[in-house]
Write a protein that holds these residues in place. Structure first.
Motif, PDB file in Angstrom:
ATOM      1  N   LEU A  34       0.836  -1.199   0.000  1.00 38.50           N
ATOM      2  CA  LEU A  34       0.000   0.000   0.000  1.00 38.50           C
ATOM      3  C   LEU A  34       0.871   1.250   0.000  1.00 38.50           C
ATOM      4  O   LEU A  34       1.947   1.273   0.584  1.00 38.50           O
ATOM      5  CB  LEU A  34      -0.909   0.025   1.230  1.00 38.50           C
ATOM      6  CG  LEU A  34      -1.973  -1.062   1.299  1.00 38.50           C
ATOM      7  CD1 LEU A  34      -1.455  -2.327   1.965  1.00 38.50           C
ATOM      8  CD2 LEU A  34      -3.206  -0.557   2.041  1.00 38.50           C
ATOM      9  N   TYR A  36       0.630   5.436   0.928  1.00 35.93           N
ATOM     10  CA  TYR A  36      -0.107   6.484   1.613  1.00 35.93           C
ATOM     11  C   TYR A  36       0.609   7.815   1.402  1.00 35.93           C
ATOM     12  O   TYR A  36       1.831   7.871   1.250  1.00 35.93           O
ATOM     13  CB  TYR A  36      -0.172   6.219   3.121  1.00 35.93           C
ATOM     14  CG  TYR A  36      -1.128   5.136   3.540  1.00 35.93           C
ATOM     15  CD1 TYR A  36      -0.759   3.792   3.492  1.00 35.93           C
ATOM     16  CD2 TYR A  36      -2.390   5.454   4.017  1.00 35.93           C
ATOM     17  CE1 TYR A  36      -1.645   2.793   3.884  1.00 35.93           C
ATOM     18  CE2 TYR A  36      -3.276   4.463   4.421  1.00 35.93           C
ATOM     19  CZ  TYR A  36      -2.894   3.146   4.349  1.00 35.93           C
ATOM     20  OH  TYR A  36      -3.764   2.162   4.747  1.00 35.93           O
ATOM     21  N   GLN A  38       1.083  11.515   3.371  1.00 36.89           N
ATOM     22  CA  GLN A  38       0.873  12.170   4.657  1.00 36.89           C
ATOM     23  C   GLN A  38       1.305  13.620   4.555  1.00 36.89           C
ATOM     24  O   GLN A  38       2.484  13.907   4.364  1.00 36.89           O
ATOM     25  CB  GLN A  38       1.662  11.462   5.768  1.00 36.89           C
ATOM     26  CG  GLN A  38       1.396  12.047   7.138  1.00 36.89           C
ATOM     27  CD  GLN A  38       2.127  11.315   8.233  1.00 36.89           C
ATOM     28  OE1 GLN A  38       3.154  10.670   7.995  1.00 36.89           O
ATOM     29  NE2 GLN A  38       1.620  11.382   9.452  1.00 36.89           N
ATOM     30  N   PRO A  43      -2.085   9.978   7.629  1.00 38.17           N
ATOM     31  CA  PRO A  43      -1.806   9.405   6.310  1.00 38.17           C
ATOM     32  C   PRO A  43      -3.116   9.108   5.586  1.00 38.17           C
ATOM     33  O   PRO A  43      -4.072   8.633   6.212  1.00 38.17           O
ATOM     34  CB  PRO A  43      -1.060   8.105   6.635  1.00 38.17           C
ATOM     35  CG  PRO A  43      -0.540   8.287   8.023  1.00 38.17           C
ATOM     36  CD  PRO A  43      -1.532   9.162   8.719  1.00 38.17           C
ATOM     37  N   PHE A  45      -4.866   7.168   2.203  1.00 42.15           N
ATOM     38  CA  PHE A  45      -4.625   6.036   1.313  1.00 42.15           C
ATOM     39  C   PHE A  45      -4.545   6.479  -0.141  1.00 42.15           C
ATOM     40  O   PHE A  45      -5.356   7.291  -0.603  1.00 42.15           O
ATOM     41  CB  PHE A  45      -5.759   5.031   1.501  1.00 42.15           C
ATOM     42  CG  PHE A  45      -5.774   3.921   0.503  1.00 42.15           C
ATOM     43  CD1 PHE A  45      -6.747   3.893  -0.489  1.00 42.15           C
ATOM     44  CD2 PHE A  45      -4.832   2.908   0.544  1.00 42.15           C
ATOM     45  CE1 PHE A  45      -6.782   2.860  -1.408  1.00 42.15           C
ATOM     46  CE2 PHE A  45      -4.854   1.884  -0.381  1.00 42.15           C
ATOM     47  CZ  PHE A  45      -5.833   1.866  -1.358  1.00 42.15           C
ATOM     48  N   LEU A  88       4.390   7.206   2.209  1.00 40.62           N
ATOM     49  CA  LEU A  88       4.656   5.999   2.988  1.00 40.62           C
ATOM     50  C   LEU A  88       4.275   4.765   2.198  1.00 40.62           C
ATOM     51  O   LEU A  88       3.232   4.726   1.549  1.00 40.62           O
ATOM     52  CB  LEU A  88       3.845   6.030   4.288  1.00 40.62           C
ATOM     53  CG  LEU A  88       4.158   7.169   5.255  1.00 40.62           C
ATOM     54  CD1 LEU A  88       3.045   7.325   6.274  1.00 40.62           C
ATOM     55  CD2 LEU A  88       5.471   6.903   5.973  1.00 40.62           C
ATOM     56  N   PHE A 101       5.373  -0.619   7.878  1.00 39.40           N
ATOM     57  CA  PHE A 101       5.669   0.572   7.093  1.00 39.40           C
ATOM     58  C   PHE A 101       7.164   0.760   6.872  1.00 39.40           C
ATOM     59  O   PHE A 101       7.987   0.359   7.707  1.00 39.40           O
ATOM     60  CB  PHE A 101       5.131   1.818   7.815  1.00 39.40           C
ATOM     61  CG  PHE A 101       3.658   1.996   7.686  1.00 39.40           C
ATOM     62  CD1 PHE A 101       2.784   1.330   8.533  1.00 39.40           C
ATOM     63  CD2 PHE A 101       3.131   2.830   6.718  1.00 39.40           C
ATOM     64  CE1 PHE A 101       1.418   1.482   8.408  1.00 39.40           C
ATOM     65  CE2 PHE A 101       1.765   3.002   6.590  1.00 39.40           C
ATOM     66  CZ  PHE A 101       0.904   2.325   7.440  1.00 39.40           C
ATOM     67  N   GLY A 102       7.488   1.417   5.762  1.00 43.36           N
ATOM     68  CA  GLY A 102       8.825   1.919   5.552  1.00 43.36           C
ATOM     69  C   GLY A 102       8.996   3.260   6.257  1.00 43.36           C
ATOM     70  O   GLY A 102       8.065   3.771   6.887  1.00 43.36           O
ATOM     71  N   GLN A 103      10.210   3.826   6.103  1.00 41.10           N
ATOM     72  CA  GLN A 103      10.520   5.073   6.816  1.00 41.10           C
ATOM     73  C   GLN A 103       9.851   6.288   6.186  1.00 41.10           C
ATOM     74  O   GLN A 103       9.764   7.336   6.813  1.00 41.10           O
ATOM     75  CB  GLN A 103      12.037   5.344   6.844  1.00 41.10           C
ATOM     76  CG  GLN A 103      12.900   4.110   6.995  1.00 41.10           C
ATOM     77  CD  GLN A 103      13.336   3.602   5.634  1.00 41.10           C
ATOM     78  OE1 GLN A 103      12.501   3.228   4.803  1.00 41.10           O
ATOM     79  NE2 GLN A 103      14.631   3.567   5.398  1.00 41.10           N
TER      80      GLN A 103
END
Lengths: 111, 112
Positions: A34, A36, A38, A43, A45, A88, A101-103
């Motif tokens: 996914l 996102y 922010q 965040p 979608f 994200l 999640f990634g950073q």
């Protein structure tokens, strides 16, 4: 352990440029990836990707997944200052009902 | 905002004090989540719930507890706050087990 790595961590471009954001992942029993966006608060979608090679598109944003090479890209064409945000990437495994999640990539669009 | 309300929006507290954050949803969804967001770490899962009284730990659960006595409320408690728990806390819900998470607007917690 599931892992998501985004690159670059930060990107500054001029309005009108095209940008590509990257997300690579390692997850057991992959279900979905996914994206996102922010801005200041929650965040929101953008896309959910489950199948390789099928592009998802929404206006100037598009995304594609490569399940063989374990990565996804998010493209933004003709960028606008309103595209400035943290983007994200997250992955979900089968049966888990939770996201890793990634950073994040902080994108800044200068006028 | 998918009917999610987090409270308080901001809180400053002292080390060692207990703190409870509340997440309230209006749409009777089964799955609820607490994440924290810190620079360089993205969003990390603290705890989640898949129904009333059904909760499980996430990747950063130490120092946190949760409760879900009603479908609409998911509480996150820091029993004794520490400075390392200074963060932005996001609640999220999932409409079904195959749908994306929707997030609340976050609670900014500062522990001094």
């Amino acid at each position: 352990e599931d892992k998501v790595v985004q690159s670059p961590l930060s990107l500054v471009v001029h309005e009108g440029d095209t940008v590509t954001l990257n997300c690579s992942y390692e997850v057991t029993n992959f279900r979905s990836l996914l994206w996102y966006k922010q801005e200041k608060k929650a965040p929101t979608f953008l896309f959910m990707l489950t199948s390789s090679g099928i592009e998802k598109k929404s206006g100037r944003l598009s995304s594609i997944l490569d399940k063989k090479e374990l990565f996804s890209i998010l493209n933004i064409t003709a960028t606008q200052t309103g595209d400035s945000a943290i983007y994200l990437c997250a992955v979900e495994r089968e049966g888990a009902q939770k996201l890793v999640f990634g950073q994040g990539t902080r994108l800044t669009i200068n006028p | 905002d998918a009917g999610i309300t987090q409270s308080p929006r901001h809180k400053v507290t002292e080390t060692g004090t207990p703190v409870t954050l509340r997440c309230h949803q209006t749409e009777n969804h089964r799955y609820m989540y607490w994440y924290r967001q810190d620079p360089g770490h993205g969003l990390r899962l603290i705890h989640y719930s898949y129904g009333v009284k059904d909760t499980d730990k996430g990747e950063v659960s130490d120092g946190y507890s949760v409760s879900r006595s009603k479908t609409e409320d998911f509480l996150l408690t820091l029993e004794s706050a520490t400075s390392s728990q200074t963060s932005v806390y996001f609640c999220a819900i999932s409409v079904t087990n195959n749908s994306p998470l929707h997030f609340g607007n976050g609670t900014r917690l500062t522990v001094t």
